[in-house]
Design a protein around this motif. Structure first.
Motif, PDB file in Angstrom:
ATOM      1  N   PRO A 112      17.156  18.774 -18.167  1.00 60.93           N
ATOM      2  CA  PRO A 112      17.972  17.565 -18.096  1.00 60.93           C
ATOM      3  C   PRO A 112      18.921  17.636 -16.913  1.00 60.93           C
ATOM      4  O   PRO A 112      19.483  18.678 -16.636  1.00 60.93           O
ATOM      5  N   VAL A 113      19.108  16.521 -16.247  1.00 63.89           N
ATOM      6  CA  VAL A 113      19.980  16.476 -15.086  1.00 63.89           C
ATOM      7  C   VAL A 113      21.252  15.724 -15.438  1.00 63.89           C
ATOM      8  O   VAL A 113      21.208  14.549 -15.792  1.00 63.89           O
ATOM      9  N   PRO A 114      22.431  16.386 -15.373  1.00 67.00           N
ATOM     10  CA  PRO A 114      23.672  15.690 -15.659  1.00 67.00           C
ATOM     11  C   PRO A 114      23.835  14.503 -14.723  1.00 67.00           C
ATOM     12  O   PRO A 114      23.636  14.611 -13.527  1.00 67.00           O
ATOM     13  N   SER A 115      24.193  13.367 -15.265  1.00 69.72           N
ATOM     14  CA  SER A 115      24.314  12.163 -14.463  1.00 69.72           C
ATOM     15  C   SER A 115      25.692  12.044 -13.845  1.00 69.72           C
ATOM     16  O   SER A 115      26.691  12.397 -14.463  1.00 69.72           O
ATOM     17  N   SER A 116      25.753  11.582 -12.610  1.00 73.01           N
ATOM     18  CA  SER A 116      27.040  11.369 -11.966  1.00 73.01           C
ATOM     19  C   SER A 116      27.646  10.041 -12.416  1.00 73.01           C
ATOM     20  O   SER A 116      28.806   9.763 -12.147  1.00 73.01           O
ATOM     21  N   THR A 117      26.875   9.191 -13.071  1.00 72.98           N
ATOM     22  CA  THR A 117      27.362   7.925 -13.591  1.00 72.98           C
ATOM     23  C   THR A 117      27.321   7.978 -15.106  1.00 72.98           C
ATOM     24  O   THR A 117      26.272   8.149 -15.701  1.00 72.98           O
ATOM     25  N   TYR A 118      28.490   7.817 -15.728  1.00 69.78           N
ATOM     26  CA  TYR A 118      28.557   7.940 -17.170  1.00 69.78           C
ATOM     27  C   TYR A 118      28.096   6.653 -17.851  1.00 69.78           C
ATOM     28  O   TYR A 118      28.286   5.548 -17.342  1.00 69.78           O
ATOM     29  N   VAL A 119      27.484   6.822 -19.004  1.00 71.82           N
ATOM     30  CA  VAL A 119      26.976   5.699 -19.774  1.00 71.82           C
ATOM     31  C   VAL A 119      28.095   5.155 -20.652  1.00 71.82           C
ATOM     32  O   VAL A 119      28.813   5.921 -21.301  1.00 71.82           O
ATOM     33  N   ALA A 120      28.242   3.845 -20.661  1.00 68.71           N
ATOM     34  CA  ALA A 120      29.256   3.217 -21.500  1.00 68.71           C
ATOM     35  C   ALA A 120      28.758   3.197 -22.941  1.00 68.71           C
ATOM     36  O   ALA A 120      27.821   2.480 -23.273  1.00 68.71           O
ATOM     37  N   VAL A 121      29.366   4.006 -23.782  1.00 67.31           N
ATOM     38  CA  VAL A 121      28.960   4.097 -25.182  1.00 67.31           C
ATOM     39  C   VAL A 121      30.210   4.309 -26.022  1.00 67.31           C
ATOM     40  O   VAL A 121      31.201   4.879 -25.549  1.00 67.31           O
ATOM     41  N   GLU A 122      30.186   3.833 -27.244  1.00 66.84           N
ATOM     42  CA  GLU A 122      31.360   3.916 -28.101  1.00 66.84           C
ATOM     43  C   GLU A 122      31.148   4.911 -29.234  1.00 66.84           C
ATOM     44  O   GLU A 122      30.014   5.132 -29.678  1.00 66.84           O
ATOM     45  N   THR A 123      32.239   5.504 -29.690  1.00 64.53           N
ATOM     46  CA  THR A 123      32.201   6.337 -30.873  1.00 64.53           C
ATOM     47  C   THR A 123      31.656   5.511 -32.041  1.00 64.53           C
ATOM     48  O   THR A 123      32.030   4.357 -32.234  1.00 64.53           O
ATOM     49  N   GLY A 124      30.745   6.103 -32.797  1.00 65.27           N
ATOM     50  CA  GLY A 124      30.142   5.402 -33.922  1.00 65.27           C
ATOM     51  C   GLY A 124      28.779   4.825 -33.608  1.00 65.27           C
ATOM     52  O   GLY A 124      28.113   4.294 -34.506  1.00 65.27           O
ATOM     53  N   ALA A 125      28.348   4.933 -32.331  1.00 66.43           N
ATOM     54  CA  ALA A 125      27.030   4.434 -31.961  1.00 66.43           C
ATOM     55  C   ALA A 125      25.947   5.416 -32.412  1.00 66.43           C
ATOM     56  O   ALA A 125      26.184   6.620 -32.535  1.00 66.43           O
ATOM     57  N   ASP A 126      24.764   4.894 -32.653  1.00 61.45           N
ATOM     58  CA  ASP A 126      23.627   5.709 -33.078  1.00 61.45           C
ATOM     59  C   ASP A 126      23.001   6.369 -31.844  1.00 61.45           C
ATOM     60  O   ASP A 126      22.527   5.667 -30.942  1.00 61.45           O
ATOM     61  N   PRO A 127      22.977   7.698 -31.768  1.00 56.76           N
ATOM     62  CA  PRO A 127      22.434   8.354 -30.568  1.00 56.76           C
ATOM     63  C   PRO A 127      20.959   8.053 -30.344  1.00 56.76           C
ATOM     64  O   PRO A 127      20.493   8.011 -29.207  1.00 56.76           O
ATOM     65  N   ALA A 139      29.340  12.606 -25.223  1.00 56.13           N
ATOM     66  CA  ALA A 139      29.313  12.374 -26.667  1.00 56.13           C
ATOM     67  C   ALA A 139      28.673  13.535 -27.410  1.00 56.13           C
ATOM     68  O   ALA A 139      27.798  14.231 -26.895  1.00 56.13           O
ATOM     69  N   VAL A 140      29.130  13.730 -28.648  1.00 56.15           N
ATOM     70  CA  VAL A 140      28.638  14.782 -29.532  1.00 56.15           C
ATOM     71  C   VAL A 140      28.136  14.139 -30.815  1.00 56.15           C
ATOM     72  O   VAL A 140      28.696  13.145 -31.284  1.00 56.15           O
ATOM     73  N   TRP A 141      27.072  14.684 -31.369  1.00 58.79           N
ATOM     74  CA  TRP A 141      26.667  14.306 -32.720  1.00 58.79           C
ATOM     75  C   TRP A 141      26.098  15.533 -33.415  1.00 58.79           C
ATOM     76  O   TRP A 141      25.734  16.520 -32.784  1.00 58.79           O
ATOM     77  N   GLN A 184      15.757  15.727 -46.395  1.00 59.73           N
ATOM     78  CA  GLN A 184      15.705  17.093 -45.887  1.00 59.73           C
ATOM     79  C   GLN A 184      16.572  17.252 -44.652  1.00 59.73           C
ATOM     80  O   GLN A 184      17.138  18.322 -44.414  1.00 59.73           O
ATOM     81  N   SER A 185      16.683  16.190 -43.852  1.00 60.25           N
ATOM     82  CA  SER A 185      17.421  16.282 -42.598  1.00 60.25           C
ATOM     83  C   SER A 185      18.039  14.937 -42.244  1.00 60.25           C
ATOM     84  O   SER A 185      17.505  13.882 -42.613  1.00 60.25           O
ATOM     85  N   MET A 186      19.170  14.978 -41.532  1.00 60.34           N
ATOM     86  CA  MET A 186      19.804  13.749 -41.068  1.00 60.34           C
ATOM     87  C   MET A 186      20.771  14.084 -39.954  1.00 60.34           C
ATOM     88  O   MET A 186      21.143  15.244 -39.753  1.00 60.34           O
ATOM     89  N   TYR A 187      21.186  13.066 -39.195  1.00 59.54           N
ATOM     90  CA  TYR A 187      22.132  13.262 -38.103  1.00 59.54           C
ATOM     91  C   TYR A 187      23.283  12.266 -38.226  1.00 59.54           C
ATOM     92  O   TYR A 187      23.163  11.232 -38.897  1.00 59.54           O
ATOM     93  N   THR A 188      24.393  12.566 -37.575  1.00 63.20           N
ATOM     94  CA  THR A 188      25.551  11.682 -37.596  1.00 63.20           C
ATOM     95  C   THR A 188      25.474  10.687 -36.448  1.00 63.20           C
ATOM     96  O   THR A 188      24.637  10.794 -35.554  1.00 63.20           O
ATOM     97  N   LYS A 189      26.366   9.750 -36.451  1.00 64.64           N
ATOM     98  CA  LYS A 189      26.577   8.905 -35.288  1.00 64.64           C
ATOM     99  C   LYS A 189      27.444   9.677 -34.286  1.00 64.64           C
ATOM    100  O   LYS A 189      27.916  10.762 -34.575  1.00 64.64           O
ATOM    101  N   MET A 190      27.620   9.115 -33.113  1.00 68.63           N
ATOM    102  CA  MET A 190      28.251   9.859 -32.027  1.00 68.63           C
ATOM    103  C   MET A 190      29.776   9.811 -32.061  1.00 68.63           C
ATOM    104  O   MET A 190      30.385   8.832 -32.494  1.00 68.63           O
ATOM    105  N   LEU A 191      30.372  10.898 -31.584  1.00 65.72           N
ATOM    106  CA  LEU A 191      31.807  10.978 -31.349  1.00 65.72           C
ATOM    107  C   LEU A 191      31.970  11.166 -29.845  1.00 65.72           C
ATOM    108  O   LEU A 191      31.556  12.190 -29.293  1.00 65.72           O
ATOM    109  N   VAL A 192      32.555  10.185 -29.174  1.00 67.16           N
ATOM    110  CA  VAL A 192      32.752  10.254 -27.730  1.00 67.16           C
ATOM    111  C   VAL A 192      34.038  11.008 -27.449  1.00 67.16           C
ATOM    112  O   VAL A 192      35.104  10.666 -27.975  1.00 67.16           O
ATOM    113  N   GLU A 193      33.945  12.048 -26.616  1.00 69.37           N
ATOM    114  CA  GLU A 193      35.117  12.864 -26.271  1.00 69.37           C
ATOM    115  C   GLU A 193      35.096  13.130 -24.766  1.00 69.37           C
ATOM    116  O   GLU A 193      34.442  14.047 -24.281  1.00 69.37           O
TER     117      GLU A 193
END
Length: 287
Positions: free
Chosen positions: A160-175, A209-211, A250-259
């Protein structure tokens, strides 16, 4: 208001940057930290540090904050680059051992007293990967999907290549419904309940963002519940905290926390039930 710095004045500093940012805030009606946090999605602690000069705000923070205060973000970003020591003179080459995607994405085996990996360290490592990926094509396992939170990228998958342009996303969005999943990496994880439950912390640099994801391997999903919570380490009761609880899965994920503050830590903790008895992960996973 533009933070122009005449050439005849002393060199720019973080304290001066913060003072000009505070002046921009005043010219915009001096909104409270709570108001700015709601408008920008940036935590109050990060905003407070930026206005007090305790640390240089990230590009992501400035892109959200400056326009909200009625300013032109371009000159602020230019000043930030000049103040950030990471953008100053760097050695032309550096020899850094590369990890294969299979090594980076392999599930974490249970171990005790593992040294925590910070997101700042992770971003530096991803930058190294970006340099390597310009000349290397590799195969292996990468990103999310499947019961362990990973999927096969095929024989031509690239780092994966870190992007120099950040994506506009909000906390609580589905990754999984955003582009954040495209550069996601496994930043940390742990097992508990005799290795039968796995918690994974995923991180997207482009979204800042983290999830979290939790998976059970005890074969007891039916009739029991699975829970996971991710939260800012310095504010466990934050309104940005993401909690999810499901039954018969058996498995699940959270929504995102933007930090956007790369020095801030985000933690995750999981809980499972077995025949009505609840078992919580002993130690949170923090990245």
């Amino acid at each position: 208001m533009e933070p122009a710095v005449p050439a005849t004045e002393p060199p720019d500093t973080i304290a001066r940057f913060a003072a000009d940012l505070a002046a921009l805030r005043s010219s915009s009606g001096a909104p409270s930290l709570a108001e700015m946090s709601r408008t920008t999605g940036i935590s109050k602690s990060v905003l407070s540090d930026a206005f007090a000069g305790r640390r240089l705000p990230t590009e992501h923070t400035l892109r959200a904050l400056v326009p909200a205060l009625g300013g032109d973000v371009a000159p602020w970003l230019a000043r930030r680059v000049a103040l950030d020591p990471r953008y100053r003179a760097q050695p032309e080459t550096a020899s850094v051992p590369a990890r294969t995607p299979h090594e980076a994405a392999s599930p974490i085996a249970p171990r005790k007293h593992a040294r925590p990996v910070t997101r700042a360290t992770l971003i530096i490592a991803m930058s190294v990967c970006a340099l390597l990926s310009s000349t290397l094509t590799v195969g292996g396992v990468w990103l999310l999907a499947g019961p362990l939170g990973l999927r096969e990228a095929g024989s031509t998958g690239a780092l994966p290549v870190p992007s120099s342009t950040y994506v506009a996303v909000e906390t609580g969005a589905d990754p999984m419904q955003s582009s954040c999943k495209n550069d996601a990496v496994l930043a940390g994880g742990d097992r508990f309940l005799d290795g039968q439950v796995l918690i994974e912390m995923m991180y997207s640099n482009s979204c800042m963002a983290v999830w979290g994801r939790v998976t059970r391997y005890d074969g007891l999903a039916s009739g029991n519940t699975l829970s996971i919570k991710i939260y800012p380490k310095d504010d466990p009761q934050s309104e940005r905290t993401q909690i999810r609880t499901e039954s018969d899965v058996q498995s699940m994920y959270t929504k995102m926390l933007v930090e956007p503050d790369v020095d801030a830590r985000v933690c995750g903790v999981a809980t499972v039930t077995v025949d009505g008895q609840s078992f919580e992960q002993p130690n949170p996973v923090c990245i």
